[in-house]
Every structure is written in structure tokens, then in C-alpha cells.
Design an enzyme around this catalytic site. Sequence first.
Site, PDB file in Angstrom:
ATOM      1  N   LEU A 716       0.840  -1.193   0.000  1.00  0.00           N
ATOM      2  CA  LEU A 716       0.000   0.000   0.000  1.00  0.00           C
ATOM      3  C   LEU A 716       0.878   1.246   0.000  1.00  0.00           C
ATOM      4  O   LEU A 716       0.720   2.159  -0.802  1.00  0.00           O
ATOM      5  CB  LEU A 716      -0.920  -0.023   1.226  1.00  0.00           C
ATOM      6  CG  LEU A 716      -1.685   1.280   1.505  1.00  0.00           C
ATOM      7  CD1 LEU A 716      -2.646   1.553   0.356  1.00  0.00           C
ATOM      8  CD2 LEU A 716      -2.441   1.199   2.819  1.00  0.00           C
ATOM      9  N   ASP A 717       1.800   1.260   0.929  1.00  0.00           N
ATOM     10  CA  ASP A 717       2.752   2.369   1.037  1.00  0.00           C
ATOM     11  C   ASP A 717       4.142   1.751   0.946  1.00  0.00           C
ATOM     12  O   ASP A 717       4.515   0.968   1.819  1.00  0.00           O
ATOM     13  CB  ASP A 717       2.546   3.065   2.389  1.00  0.00           C
ATOM     14  CG  ASP A 717       3.671   4.034   2.743  1.00  0.00           C
ATOM     15  OD1 ASP A 717       4.380   4.456   1.810  1.00  0.00           O
ATOM     16  OD2 ASP A 717       3.827   4.343   3.932  1.00  0.00           O
TER      17      ASP A 717
END
Length: 846
Positions: A716-717
Site C-alpha cells: 500500500l505504502d
Amino acid sequence: MPMLGNGVVGILSESVNKWERRAPLTPSHCARLLHSGRDKSGVARIVVQPSTKRIHHDVLYEDVGCQISEDLSECGLVLGIKQPKLEMILPDRAYAFFSHTHKAQRENMPLLDKILAERVSLYDYELIVGDNGRRLLAFGKFAGRAGMIDFLHGLGQRYLSLGYSTPFLSLGASYMYSSLAAAKAAVISVGEEISTLGLPSGICPLVFIFTGSGNVSLGAQEIFKLLPHTFVEPSRLPELFGKAKDQHGGASKRIFQVYGCVVTSEDMVEHKDPTKGFDKADYYTHPEHYNPVFHKKIAPYASVIVNCMYWEQRFPRLLSTQQIQDLVRKGCPLVGISDITCDIGGSLEFVNRTTSIDSSFFRYDPLSDSYHDDLEGNGLVCQAVDTLPTEFAKEASQHFGDILLEFIGSLSSTVDFTELPSHLRRACIAHGGALTTFYEYIPRMRKSDSEDVSDNLAKGHSNKKKHNLLVSLSGHLFDQFLINEALDIIEAAGGSFHLVKCQVGQSTEALSFSELEVGADDSAVLDQIIDSLTSLANASENNRDQISGINRISLRIGKVQETATQKGPGTKGTSSVLIIGAGRVCRPAAELLASFGSPSHQMQKTCMETDFEWQNDIRVLVASLYLKDAEEVIEGIPNAEAVQLDVSDHKSLCKCISQVEIVISLLPASCHVMVANACIELKKHLVTASYIDDSMSKLDEKAKGAGITILGEMGLDPGIDHMMAMKMINHAHVRKGKIKSFTSYCGGLPSPAAANNPLAYKFSWSPAGAIRAGRNPAIYLFNGKTVQVDGDSLYDSAEKFRIADLPAFALECLPNRNSLVYGDIYGIGKEASTIFRGTLRYEGMA
């Protein structure tokens, strides 16, 4: 009246072999079809040819409503196990049996000619495959079970001739038992006797070597495991042999177990370049790069070799005649060979004949290079029966019919094969007097094979073309119809081909090999053909088999050039992965990787029901500074191995990395560079769970030069959020817009119901690491001003964050490290007055 699709099914009496007692459908299967009614089953009547040797008596078929008759003329669909006699084939019908024609096997071409002449629709069981490309109808495990029992039966007789009485002597051949269960009970009884009375020390350690890990091997091991046993790794054979010899001294001493060892290709060969390890994909593509070592590392410690693995001529033999002669002269303990593959003159060169169920053995004396029909005298006892599954005809028929049953309705009620489900259409070799599209390569293969290449060359008109090259194709040429594409490429360009060699795999797991002499009058045309064939071999998404990871098709030109897929590690589908680090993240990673090569629970059930051969090709190595930690991580995970490794020891690090295709580093970020440098040196891909920092970024050019990928954290990150950000930014820029303010929030929040601890947070990675992340300094741009936050003050800088549509969520936001670098990365540094990336947490975490 039209025959095809009339719902009348015929069952052949098997006529090819006296021992063939199997049936495609049992009486219980027939009862299910008939009692369901034609509307549901597609079957109106079943006509069974009478047979006095079939495992199920005619009266049992008659009792469930079948008609017993030699005459199958009213049947639109005729089922068998083996091929019928040519004169029995009726016109304009559908037939289903094992035809052994789809690879243009020369010995069965008269059968195919008859099929075409009679306008028959031919469905071959061997070609009915599932979505994963694996055969649905197969008897592999039954061959392994029967072969193992038969060999143990012969082993008892052989040992008696050598002067040893053993419990094996009381065991009969498989066909002597009324059922598989009864045969297993007899083996268990032998095992109990071994446990109680033991085996003579003079024949111990009694070591059974199993080659391969498919269904045949699993079936043989299933029987072996009924004996008191211990399995050992191939590398431990010398140690086992030495210890056992020391412990078993004394003629009166008895030994109370047997030993098993499963070996695969990795244990049978080694790379000719001592700096390179075994690579499965490279081995299948370039077997000439490898030397055989089975005769050095495995055979000297084997009492029995149970051969369950298919072999092709391009691969090194398991044992040559010369090698077995040398081994016997040196006093190796080998007593016998059970060649369940029945690969005559193949991987075991001296196994030069088949044997029958009622006469299962011959004796080969390596010292005199002579063959004998008895079990007395010097040498090895050899078994090579090619009809083993029929020894358990009742269970094999039940197993087969259980799977076949689901296809009968479609086959019996369909007139046009194009209306069938795709898996049955692909299994249709011929329809209406012509080969179907999938099998149009067969006449081309036959035409090429009609003249001996040596005659062609002797006449001095090799392909009658000015320019010629020898092209070697290997892979799933026939079971996935890739040979069609290859031949189309040659002919469409105006070239010609002559078949020089063709080795066809005997199962969907076994790769096939064709060597073609490709010719063209114009060198540019020949170059075009080679380029197109190379593109076929290099097809990025489809070039690898989904299960095994091996090339579906690979290419060699003139035995000199190599394609890109064969050169480096930049290919898809790995066979082994090294995970360095045994923290909390490691076990889920190891479980996931192992699951890629192992079936799900539902697939396990399907495998049991259909006798799939599921090949688990992903080997996971977990390395840790402390071996105990790695062992705890892999506990219960199939195909995983724990190793001890200190990454600061460059030699040990390189040794581990050389064994795999991909390395996953779960170490602290500061350790990634030394791992990355070793991966670059050995040309192995690297994945880390950390951001790419400056020290890793500096390795970019070196990694590209080595042809490898180094992949940092891309979840996601910083993965999905970066891609979403760039999508919006690019969209605005295309429309001549400018980014005035960029803010991005992420955070792994548990559901409110699960936020049930003082931190209101769940850790999917190291808790210590997560806590330390709360002490990272941060910097961002806000309304044109740079804001810096010290690590000690990070939690104090948290601000409340509310979502308008979800007012009940009490969240707070923390600045996430250095946001300024994304001004350049995103291309908004000169236009945005605010650039902020933050992490969301439930309020009160700090």
C-alpha cells in the site's frame, strides 16, 4: 438413424492384452447413469460387450439394466480402456479410449487412419485435462502401488536364492489379492514381522531409492510406508550407510526397519560449471550443461531402485550399462530394479525388455553382461511391467469411472463436438473424417517422418533449400498444442522443415522434444523464421507452465545460440526461494510461497478423487542466524527447509543464494546492501520488505548490468498510494492543470471491533519496528513553509482527523518521514505549496 448423440453407450470388451481386466465404467456407474434418466444423464441405454475376464461379471451389468451383446452397432458412443481391434471400429460413431496417437506415434498411425476413414469422433482420455493443465484420467498411483508390491514379492524370492529368509517371502503379487485393501493388509503383516523378528544384518541397511515425486512415486511410497521405515535425505546416504555397517556387525544381529530415499533431478546431475548450482529450468532447456552423478552419489548406497520418473534421450541416463558394471565390480549393495516407468533401454540402459504380470522379473548379470529368466545366480533382478494398474482392476476401474462419469452425458448426447465444453473439445482428435484444428500438426509430423533423415542427407538435398539450421524445440509441444504454432510459423514464412528427432513425453508433466531441420531459399526468410520462433519461446506471460514454472516451450538454434529465456535469471517462475530472516513476517511469506506449489484444501480433495499428479516445484529455504528460529518458522510447511546463516559471512551467504532463483530479505534495512551485492554477483533476483534508501538506489546500474530485479517494499505504502497519486497528478497535468496542494494518508487500521487493546492497533510485522517507526523524524511542506518534526516529538505532533461521511471514526494523523522528496518524484515540486504524506491511527495510540 443417426448414431452420434443418440444416447446409447457401448462398453468394449478389452482385447489387446490378456491381463486387461479394467472397465471404463463399473456396474454401479452404469446404474447411476441409467436410473437418473436420459434427461439428467444423457444416457438412454448401455450395451456391454460380454467378457469372461473383465473384473465385473456380465450379470452385474445386466442386473442394473445394461444389455449384454457383442453388437454395438446401435451405440453412438463406444467406451474402452485400450484401443479396440481395427476391424471392430464402426463408422460414424464416437469412441473414447487411450489411443496414443496425438503425438503422431508411428506404431499407432494405422489406428488413426482407420478412425479417419470411418469418420469416427475420437476422444482420447489422456487429453482430458483440468484448468491447471493436469490430466484428469490417469492410473499413476495404481501403477506405483502394484509395482511396489510385486517387487517386494520378488525381493523375497531373490533373497532366498542368496541364502536369506525374509518376511517378504510370504507376500504375493498384487493380482493374487482380491482387493487393494487385502494387498495392503498383507504388506502390513510383512511389516509387523519385520518389527518383531527383524531382517538379517547381512542385507542391511536395506535402502529403497525412489526416483521422482509424481503419482507413480507416491503410489510406490504409499506401499513402502506400510513397512517399518525411515526416510533419509540423499545427502545423508553415506552417513547412514557408514553408521549402519558399524551397528549391524554380527551375523546373528537383526534389523527392524527399512530405509527410503526420494531423489529428483537435482540429486541426479550437477552442472558442468562448478561455480553454478542446479537450475531446473536450465536443466530442462539445456541438459547438455549437466553431468550425471546418480551413479556416484546415490546408487552406491541403494539396495533397490524404484524408478518412477519419465526420461528422454536428451537427458543423462540414471544408470548406464557401463556405470552399473563398474558399481557391481566395486561391491555396491544393489539387489534389484523396479522400473515402474517401463522405459525400455531408457534411463536404466540395461533394462532392455518388458516383463509380464505373471513373469515379472529377469536377471541381469553386469559382470558377464548377460540376461537370464530365473532369479538364481549373480546379478540384479529387474522388473519392467507395462500393465501394472490392471492388477488392481476393481479399484482402478472405480477410480477411473468416478471421473469419467461427469463427461458421459456430454459425449453421449452431443452430435457436433464444437458444442462440447472446451476441455472435451480439446480431447477430440478427429471428427467427421478429419483431424480437428488442435491436431492438424499430425499429418505434417507424419510426412516429415516418412523418410529417414540419413537417406535425405545421403541424397544431398537436405530440405532442398539453400539455407538450413538445426532447430531444437522442447517443452509442452503436444499437450498444449504449441507444435502447431511452431510449424505454422515455418510454413507461413515459406520455409520447410524435416523432423530429425522426436521424443514425446508420456504424460502432461513430461516435456517433449523435437529437433527440426528448418530450411529456406533466402537467408532473410530463415532469419525471419528464427526470430518468430524465438518470439514464441519468449512469450512473457504464457511461456511458463502455471504449475511447474518450466518453459512451456524453449528453443535452441544449431546447438549454439541461446534464447534470452535460457540465458539469465530474468525469467518467470522460480523453483526455489531463499527467505533471510525469521521474524514475524517470515512464516506467512513461507506459507504463501509453499502454497504456490501445493494444492488448496479443495484441490487436495480433487487430487485424491482424480489421481492428479500435483508437482510441488517451489522449494522454500528459510535462513536465520539462529537455526532454531528458522526451524520454528517452517514447522508444518511442506517443501520448506531451515538453514543457519550469518549474512556477514560472504562465502556462506553466496552459497545459500547460489541454490535459489529469488532471495527475499526480511532483515533490517541496514543489512540489505550486503545481500544485494551478493545477489548481483550471482545474478539472482532480490525482494526486500524495506523502502529503497540511498545505499540501495546506488546499486541500480549494477543490478541492471547483472540482468536482475531488486524490488523494495511495494505494498500500500509506497506502492498503491504512489500509483494512485501519479494517476491523479498525470490526469491533471494532461488537462493543463497544476497541483497546488498534495496530501496523502495511509495506515493499517484494524476494524473498530478488533481495536481491542490499549494501542487500538494490530501488528502484522515486528512490534519493535512499529514502535521505532513512531520515533522517526518527519519533514513536510505546508502552505509554502517547511515543517520539521523531531523523532521524540512525532506523537506530540499528531492532529485530529475526521472523515465527513464517517463522523464516528476518531482518527489522528502523524506526518510520515520525508514528504519533500515526493515533490521531485511526482513532478510537483515547483507548483505545490503543500506536500504532506501522513499515517492514520486511532486517536489515543500515542
